[in-house]
Design an enzyme around this catalytic site. Structure first.
Site, short mmCIF file in Angstrom:
data_model
loop_
_atom_site.label_atom_id
_atom_site.label_comp_id
_atom_site.label_asym_id
_atom_site.label_seq_id
_atom_site.Cartn_x
_atom_site.Cartn_y
_atom_site.Cartn_z
N GLY A 46 0.84 -1.07 -0.05
CA GLY A 46 -0.04 0.10 0.02
C GLY A 46 1.00 1.11 -0.01
O GLY A 46 2.04 1.13 0.46
N GLN A 51 3.34 10.10 0.88
CA GLN A 51 4.31 9.44 0.94
C GLN A 51 5.28 9.42 0.04
O GLN A 51 6.43 9.36 0.06
CB GLN A 51 4.05 7.68 1.33
CG GLN A 51 3.62 7.23 2.55
CD GLN A 51 3.08 5.91 2.53
OE1 GLN A 51 2.29 5.39 2.09
NE2 GLN A 51 3.97 5.51 3.31
N CYS A 90 5.41 0.38 7.72
CA CYS A 90 5.43 1.49 6.90
C CYS A 90 6.56 1.85 6.04
O CYS A 90 7.48 1.81 6.56
CB CYS A 90 4.76 2.55 7.61
SG CYS A 90 4.32 4.13 6.62
N LEU A 91 6.39 2.07 4.62
CA LEU A 91 7.54 2.46 3.90
C LEU A 91 8.08 3.66 4.41
O LEU A 91 9.36 3.80 4.11
CB LEU A 91 7.06 2.77 2.64
CG LEU A 91 6.40 1.26 1.65
CD1 LEU A 91 5.89 1.79 0.45
CD2 LEU A 91 7.71 0.36 1.60
N HIS A 132 -4.64 1.59 7.11
CA HIS A 132 -3.29 2.31 7.35
C HIS A 132 -3.33 3.47 6.31
O HIS A 132 -2.75 4.58 6.65
CB HIS A 132 -2.35 0.97 7.30
CG HIS A 132 -1.08 1.67 7.45
ND1 HIS A 132 -0.22 1.22 8.30
CD2 HIS A 132 -0.16 2.24 6.58
CE1 HIS A 132 1.05 1.74 8.21
NE2 HIS A 132 0.96 2.40 7.00
N GLU A 133 -3.50 2.98 4.98
CA GLU A 133 -3.21 3.92 3.87
C GLU A 133 -4.12 5.06 4.26
O GLU A 133 -3.72 6.32 3.79
CB GLU A 133 -3.44 3.05 2.67
CG GLU A 133 -2.49 2.20 2.47
CD GLU A 133 -0.85 2.61 2.59
OE1 GLU A 133 -0.62 3.57 2.44
OE2 GLU A 133 -0.35 1.61 3.01
N HIS A 136 -2.70 7.99 6.42
CA HIS A 136 -1.94 8.88 5.68
C HIS A 136 -2.67 9.93 5.24
O HIS A 136 -1.99 11.27 5.17
CB HIS A 136 -1.15 7.94 4.71
CG HIS A 136 0.01 7.28 5.18
ND1 HIS A 136 1.03 7.98 5.76
CD2 HIS A 136 0.39 5.92 5.12
CE1 HIS A 136 1.99 6.78 6.32
NE2 HIS A 136 1.43 5.54 5.91
#
Length: 164
Positions: A46, A51, A90-91, A132-133, A136
């Site tokens: 995701g 991000q 997370c990235l 989660h996404e 953001h």
């Protein structure tokens, strides 16, 4: 298509609510393609526009071929049910993992790249990734919700011990 740099914490874009997409332009379509390339290149499942340093309400999720790719423009969760705790990463937070409580089941609305509206019900892992996404897009971080931190070297052991 290009692989974009991923914004890492404490970049202010990560804690700033994203702006609604008013029109699906060629730039938006290019961003969707670039976000996908970036997610895949970084072994993600995701990614959200903030991000990649874009203040836009856009998120992508693809956990496997079975669920397929969700390209979501202006997504919003309209219903949640149940609670479960599981591990997340997370990235934008390399090497940080922890347990987070999320809804078991969610219903969300979004528009795709063609401007078509969708309503999707998701449960379990897919619901977790969506939540989660979408956080953001609100400028919220999973690290603020971590119940138990897990060191990268302990992740595999934790998963083996806690997968039901």
């Amino acid at each position: 298509m290009a692989v974009l740099p991923i914004v890492k914490y404490p970049h202010p874009m990560l804690t700033t609510p994203a702006k609604e997409v008013m029109e699906i332009t060629d730039d938006i379509l290019e961003l969707l393609d670039d976000m996908y390339e970036t997610m895949v290149a970084n072994d993600g499942i995701g990614i959200a526009a903030p991000q990649v340093n874009q203040s836009l309400r856009i998120a992508l999720v693809e956990i496997d071929e079975e669920t397929g790719l969700f390209e979501m423009i202006n997504p919003q969760i309209i219903k949640t049910a149940g609670k479960t705790i599981d591990v997340e990463g997370c990235l934008s937070f390399p090497e940080i993992f922890g347990t987070v409580e999320r809804a078991d089941t969610i219903v969300l609305n979004y528009f795709d790249r063609n401007g078509d509206a969708y309503e999707v019900e998701a449960e379990d892992y897919l619901a977790r990734v969506f939540q989660h996404e979408l956080e953001h897009l609100e400028g919220k971080l999973f690290t603020d919700k971590i119940i138990q931190s897990i060191l990268p070297e302990d992740l595999e052991t934790y998963m083996e011990e806690n997968i039901k």
